[in-house]
Structure formats: C-alpha cells, structure tokens
Design a protein around this motif. Structure first.
Motif, PDB file in Angstrom:
ATOM      1  N   PHE A 129       7.483 -32.113  12.131  1.00 52.75           N
ATOM      2  CA  PHE A 129       7.916 -30.950  11.353  1.00 52.75           C
ATOM      3  C   PHE A 129       7.197 -30.852  10.010  1.00 52.75           C
ATOM      4  N   ASP A 130       6.882 -32.002   9.407  1.00 53.01           N
ATOM      5  CA  ASP A 130       6.217 -31.966   8.098  1.00 53.01           C
ATOM      6  C   ASP A 130       4.806 -31.405   8.187  1.00 53.01           C
ATOM      7  N   SER A 148       4.155 -28.829  10.320  1.00 56.55           N
ATOM      8  CA  SER A 148       4.330 -27.536  10.963  1.00 56.55           C
ATOM      9  C   SER A 148       4.265 -26.391   9.956  1.00 56.55           C
ATOM     10  N   GLN A 197       7.729 -24.609   7.947  1.00 55.85           N
ATOM     11  CA  GLN A 197       8.241 -24.819   6.592  1.00 55.85           C
ATOM     12  C   GLN A 197       7.941 -23.635   5.683  1.00 55.85           C
ATOM     13  N   LEU A 243      10.769 -20.900   5.488  1.00 57.90           N
ATOM     14  CA  LEU A 243      12.059 -21.121   4.831  1.00 57.90           C
ATOM     15  C   LEU A 243      12.279 -20.221   3.615  1.00 57.90           C
ATOM     16  N   LEU A 289      16.791 -25.228  10.466  1.00 63.29           N
ATOM     17  CA  LEU A 289      15.464 -25.563   9.954  1.00 63.29           C
ATOM     18  C   LEU A 289      15.539 -26.678   8.910  1.00 63.29           C
ATOM     19  N   GLN A 290      16.557 -26.620   8.064  1.00 68.99           N
ATOM     20  CA  GLN A 290      16.739 -27.700   7.092  1.00 68.99           C
ATOM     21  C   GLN A 290      17.089 -29.009   7.782  1.00 68.99           C
ATOM     22  N   GLU A 294      14.028 -30.751   9.152  1.00 60.14           N
ATOM     23  CA  GLU A 294      13.296 -31.514   8.138  1.00 60.14           C
ATOM     24  C   GLU A 294      13.892 -32.911   7.966  1.00 60.14           C
TER      25      GLU A 294
END
Length: 710
Positions: free
Chosen positions: A233-234, A236, A239, A242, A315-316, A319
């Motif tokens: 995810f980091d 992707s 982010q 958001l 989504l949070q 992360e």
C-alpha cells in the motif's frame, strides 16, 4: 477419490448449538431481529464477534462435525469419482459478467439488514464435500462483505469447510481487533480439531489480515492463500486519493465508477474469452454492450457497500494493516501461496509478489499477467485448479500424495489436453499393446482395466513422451496414470532454484508423486495405474551415443512391491524422440568446463537427490541440461508388452534370486519393445511429418493416420 463426507447447514439462524454467556446473548440481541430478515437462500448463519468470544469448544459459529449428514440417508447420491472415473465431478465456471452479478446480488443480501459487529457466515450452495475437509476462512478485501468468493463456492465447497468474514458497512472495528477475532476462531478450531489444517484465504486487505494472524500464531497449522495482498500500500497510487476523497461531496464520488471498472475486468480479455467459447461475433459484441448498460446499475450497490465515510475508513485501515503485516513478515512460518495480477491498477501486486516470495520462509508464487486486482472475479479464474496444481491441498499435518490427491475434473483435463494438442499433432503417436494371446494390436486394448497395474518403461530424452502417453490412456481407456517422478518436479519452497515451480503444475494436477518406496506402496495399495521409469533422470538426460540404452539399478526395486499387492507389471518401450533432436553438448562435455561444472554441482546439491545409496551409472542423477540440435519432428511409437502377473506370487517373489529373475525378464521385455519399434518404424509410410500432414489434408483433420501392420 470418494466424496463420501457431507456437511450441509440448514438455512436458519438458530444458535442453539452455542453455549453463550449472558453478556454475549445481550450483545447479539441488538441486531438479531435484523438478521432474521436476511435472505436465507445462500447463507447458513451469521454469528457476531461477541458470539465467537466464548470458550474454545463452543466459540465456533456452528458445530462443524456434528451437523454432518450422510447423503444416502436423505436419498441423495454422493459422488464417488475415484472408483468409477478418473475425474472429480465437474462444476461449470461462470463467465466474468455472471461472477460480477452474483457478487453484487450476494453483497446486497449481506448488507440489506446490516449492523452490529463483524461476524462469520457460511454459504449454503457449497454442497457435499470430502470427508475430513480442512477449514477455509475467507478474509475479504476492502469491500468487507465477504462475498468475494461467490464464483468459487461450488468447487471450493467440495473440498473445504468454508466460512467467510463479513464486516458490516458502518462497523469501525480496528485492524488489530479484526486480527484478534480471526485468532479466536483459529484457536477454537485448533483446540477442537488439532490435526486439521486451517486455510486463510485473503485478498487485498484480507491478505494483510492473514499475514498478521499467521505471524502472531506460528505454532498453529495455517496455510495462507493471498490474492494481491495490500502489503504494498505504501507504494500504491491510492494514497493520493485520500485528500481528494475527503474534500469531495458524497454526491460527486468519482471513485465508484473507477472501482467498478476494475471489478469488471479487462474488456479485451472478456472479448477473447467469449471468442474462445465459439460465440459468434454479434453475440459477443451484444453481451459486451449489455455489460455497458448494466454496469452503471451496480454503482448504487457499490455506494451502499462503500459510502464515503466507510471508504475513507477502509483506506486508512489499509495503511495501518500494510505497516503491521510488513513489520511481522519475518515471523510468518505458514505455507503460503501467493497469487498476483499483472494488471492490478490499485496495487503494484506483481512486484510485491516477488518481494513477498523472497521474504517468506515457505512460499510459492503464481502470476496472472492478464488479470486485475479483483482476481476471484476474473473470467476463467479457478482457485481449486490452482490449489491442485500447486499441490497446496492437504487434510492432515502433512501432505499425502495419495490420500490428499484431487483428480482433475473433465474441464481441467480438457484444458490441459488442448494446451498440449499441438505436440500430439506434430508427433502423431502410434500406440500398440499386446493381448493375452500374444497378438500385437493398435490401441490400448491389451491394457488391464483394473488396478493395481505397474507400467515399467524406458525414459526418452527430456521425458517428452509423457504428454502423448498420459493423454492417450485418458482418451482411449479413461485411465489416469499416476507417475512416479523425480522430486525436482514436485519441489516447493526452494529459494533461488533455477526451475519455475509453476511450470510443473500440470504434472501435479495429473497425479505425479515423488519417487519413494512409501509412495509406490500407497499407490499400489489404492489400486492405481502407476507409471515407473527405473532409469529415472539418468535415462531422461542421457548423453551422446546412449539412445535407447537402459540405465536401471541392480536391485529389483519394484518387483517385490508389485507382488505384495498382486499388481500386473506391463513393460513398454517408446522410440523416435531421440531422433527429434541430436545431443551435441552433453554432461561429459559440460563437466570439463568449470562454469558448467560448478552450476551442475550446485543445482544437484540444492535440489532433492534420489538413490543416494545406489551404485553404477544410475546413481549419477546430476541435474544438467543436454544441448540439443533440433531435427524435423518425426513420429512417436509406443509398444506395451503382455502384462506379467504377480498375483499369488508374493511368497515366491520374496526370494531374492526369483525376484531378480523376474526383474531381468521385465528389463528384457522393455528392450524387446524398443527393438521391435525401431525395426517396424522403418516400414511406416507416414513416419515423416510431411506425409502425415498430406494425409490429414486429403482425409480430414480428425482422421487417424495409418501406420505399419503390427
């Protein structure tokens, strides 16, 4: 393999089997009335997290074993494919558009009366399954509905006890609390059935959840199947959405059409799948046009599953889930099957799959270059077939190549056959067998129908005779040959090995087992048709001037085993493949060059060895690749000798000298088959590929090409 076990749950939401505390009853009462209105067509039970928080023996949603029933008692017939057919029962796969429609139908049913904490449910349309099937827990992706496996239920339900995690739309349970909830479930089931493995199937967010649970519970027997896990995810682009999502009004959410387009898959791939099914272009275009009209209707459903606040929360959570799982990957000891997509527009899954494969201790990787993020909804994706090919199914503490083997379905076999059909066309196999009276006939009429049967033959260069041989037995006699193979074909979790594990999935799917006395014992005891090459790798990777030469061990390894079960021994020979190409740079040449010599020694040392105590040429099983100078493809010829009976000779063949005499007889018969075919092929007017192509052109593409008279 018999499917004589069954576990069908009644379509009610009774919790009578649970011993709940008063507190858990109170926690569940607030949403029980809503649950009762939920559609009972598909789901056996929804149980809340509070209800699964009781003592281990009673904390499971439904008593898995106690609710099992025998199909015969209910007037239903359990499939017994292992006795009457080499195939498992087939299940028709849905198209991509059908899968998407079913997903949204089930998602609506699950969220219609939503509320309360996360809970487990079991789909009803799984049907009867194998006895002692392992538990499969599905951990959903960002949608949280638990409906992501809908298109896989029917096949998975035949071999697994399936439960899915449902996270209600407005639930705000933290990632760590979800981890603890799954932990309670696996600990309860491990306490109840300590010898039964537990599968965690997680996609996207669920992949992080599965990794976290496995890292925290290294002593529980878990097997992980991770589809595009969100551990990347980091890296992707998600982010970047958001801040935009936070500012965008609910009415103008542009993320839903984007997510929906990803769920629908690649239109060009869907068009290709339709044409492969033989649909006329007008129908294919019409169906794709219909999809364009139907897809917008799913946006409202998607908005109900992931309203703005929920989408931001998920989504949070992605992360934090990614960070938590990555920090604990080193502690994961579970067997892991990684499934990654090449066209994932949400996450860099293909690169992430390689990273995880390197980081995990026991992982196996499968890549799907043309698929998107929502892998289980993709056209043609079949999770059970992948599990079979990866040898990732077991019902006990360790994998049993006989008891845990799942034969292919007709559809699976057809796909494998079609993929190798071109090779059959090029080689034009001629298959001969010997009747009881000694007559040699074309075809496999001389092959015994009932097992156990042990086929003992000569391994041609690179073993390329295997595909026509196995498909010939299946097509002509409906017999599945179980090959005894070098362990290198079935190896898993060997990091840095030069061979791709996925390239041997067909061998595993068709029942290959590693060469060992134990596996031969089990196969013969189960009355299987077993394919054995005593010369093994030494024959398959032979050297210059060694065409049609047998390299068998001195000890009669298989004779006494065959006699123990009264198996028939069928000697056979195959010729022509060596003329397919000429070896010009062999093992002896390579060992003279330091670079190649070091490679050979390293590969041989890293990979499994067989016959470590053997002597002579057969003991040399060094892994190398002969260099071949190609020739114009010729024709393959197979001859099966007269079956040799061992029934009633167990005591007699326990004598070393007598068993050695029979061993030499079998070897002589194989050499005789080779000599016969090498002589007779000279008189075949259609030995050349050009003459066979001409014959097919004039007599039809499906006509059988003649050969010499036996």
């Amino acid at each position: 393999m018999a499917e004589n076990g069954a576990c069908l749950f009644p379509p009610v939401f009774s919790l009578a089997r649970h011993r709940r505390t008063e507190a858990s009853d109170t926690a569940g009462s607030s949403h029980k009335s809503r649950l009762s209105s939920l559609s009972t067509r598909r789901f056996a039970q929804l149980s809340s997290a509070a209800e699964t928080a009781t003592t281990f023996p009673s904390s499971r949603p439904v008593s898995f074993g106690e609710n099992r029933r025998s199909p015969e008692k209910h007037g239903e017939k359990a499939s017994d494919q292992g006795l009457s057919s080499p195939f498992m029962e087939d299940v028709e796969l849905e198209s991509g558009r059908q899968r998407l429609r079913r997903f949204f139908d089930e998602a609506k049913d699950l969220t219609r009366a939503d509320g309360g904490p996360p809970r487990w449910f079991s789909p009803l349309d799984c049907g009867f399954r194998l006895e002692k099937s392992p538990l499969l827990l599905y951990l959903p992706g960002i949608d949280g509905t638990g409906a992501g496996l809908t298109s896989q239920y029917k096949k998975l339900g035949k071999i697994f006890d399936i439960w899915c995690l449902h996270i209600p739309v407005m639930d705000r349970t933290s990632f760590l609390d979800l981890v603890k909830m799954v932990e309670r479930m696996i600990k309860a089931e491990t306490c109840r059935s300590p010898n039964r493995p537990i599968y965690l199937v997680g996609e996207s967010l669920g992949g992080c959840l599965a990794l976290a649970v496995a890292a925290r519970n290294p002593n529980i027997d878990l097997l992980l199947i991770l589809a595009n896990p969100a551990t990347s995810f980091d890296k992707s682009q998600i982010q970047l959405l958001l801040p935009l999502l936070e500012l965008m009004p609910e009415q103008l959410q542009l993320s839903y059409p984007f997510i929906l387009s990803l769920m629908g898959g690649d239109p060009s791939r869907m068009f290709k799948a339709s044409t492969e099914k033989g649909l006329p272009p007008q129908q294919t275009v019409g169906e794709l046009s219909m999809d364009l009209l139907i897809m917008p209707s799913y946006i409202s459903v998607l908005a109900g599953i992931l309203p703005k606040e929920t989408l931001l929360w998920k989504l949070q959570m992605l992360e934090s889930a990614s960070a938590y799982a990555n920090s604990r990957i080193h502690a994961v000891k579970a067997e892991t099957l990684l499934l990654t997509s090449g066209k994932d527009q949400l996450l860099p899954s293909l690169a992430e799959g390689g990273r995880l494969d390197d980081a995990l201790q026991r992982s196996d990787l499968r890549k799907f270059d043309d698929c998107g993020h929502f892998l289980f909804l993709e056209e043609g994706f079949d999770l059970v077939t992948i599990i079979k090919g990866a040898r990732f199914y077991r019902r006990g503490k360790s994998h049993d190549y006989v008891l845990d083997y799942l034969p292919p379905t007709p559809a699976e076999y057809k796909k494998q056959y079609e993929s190798n059909r071109w090779f059959n066309e090029i080689t034009g196999p001629v298959v001969l067998s010997t009747l009881e009276d000694g007559r040699i006939v074309r075809g496999l009429d001389g092959i015994p129908s009932e097992g156990p049967v042990l086929y003992v033959g000569y391994h041609m260069l690179w073993g390329l005779e295997l595909a026509p041989l196995v498909t010939g037995f299946m097509n002509q006699r409906n017999i599945l040959l179980r090959g005894i193979a070098h362990p290198i074909i079935l190896e898993k979790y060997k990091k840095g090995q030069p061979l791709d594990s996925a390239s041997y999935d067909t061998h595993r799917l068709m029942g290959a087992a590693p060469v060992s006395g134990t596996n031969l014992f089990k196969l013969l005891s189960s009355k299987s048709h077993v394919l054995l090459y005593p010369g093994g790798m030494r024959e398959a990777l032979h050297r210059k001037g060694e065409e049609y030469k047998l390299f068998w061990p001195e000890e009669p390894e298989f004779v006494r085993m065959a006699a123990r079960f009264g198996a028939k021994i069928v000697p056979f020979g195959t010729v022509r493949e060596d003329d397919f190409g000429e070896v010009f740079f062999d093992y002896n040449d390579q060992m003279k060059i330091p670079y190649f010599r070091d490679q050979i020694r390293q590969r041989t040392e890293d990979l499994a060895k067989v016959r470590a105590n053997a002597t002579g040429q057969v003991a040399n099983q060094d892994l190398h690749t002969p260099w071949i100078r190609p020739k114009i493809p010729g024709r393959f010829y197979y001859r099966f000798g007269k079956p040799i009976e061992t029934a009633g000779r167990k005591q007699e063949l326990s004598d070393r000298e007598i068993s050695h005499e029979l061993y030499l007889q079998v070897k002589s018969e194989v050499e005789g088959c080779l000599a016969y075919l090498r002589e007779k092929r000279e008189s075949d007017p259609y030995r050349s590929i050009f003459s066979r192509l001409m014959y097919r052109a004039t007599h039809g593409s499906t006509s059988e090409v003649p050969t010499f008279e036996p």
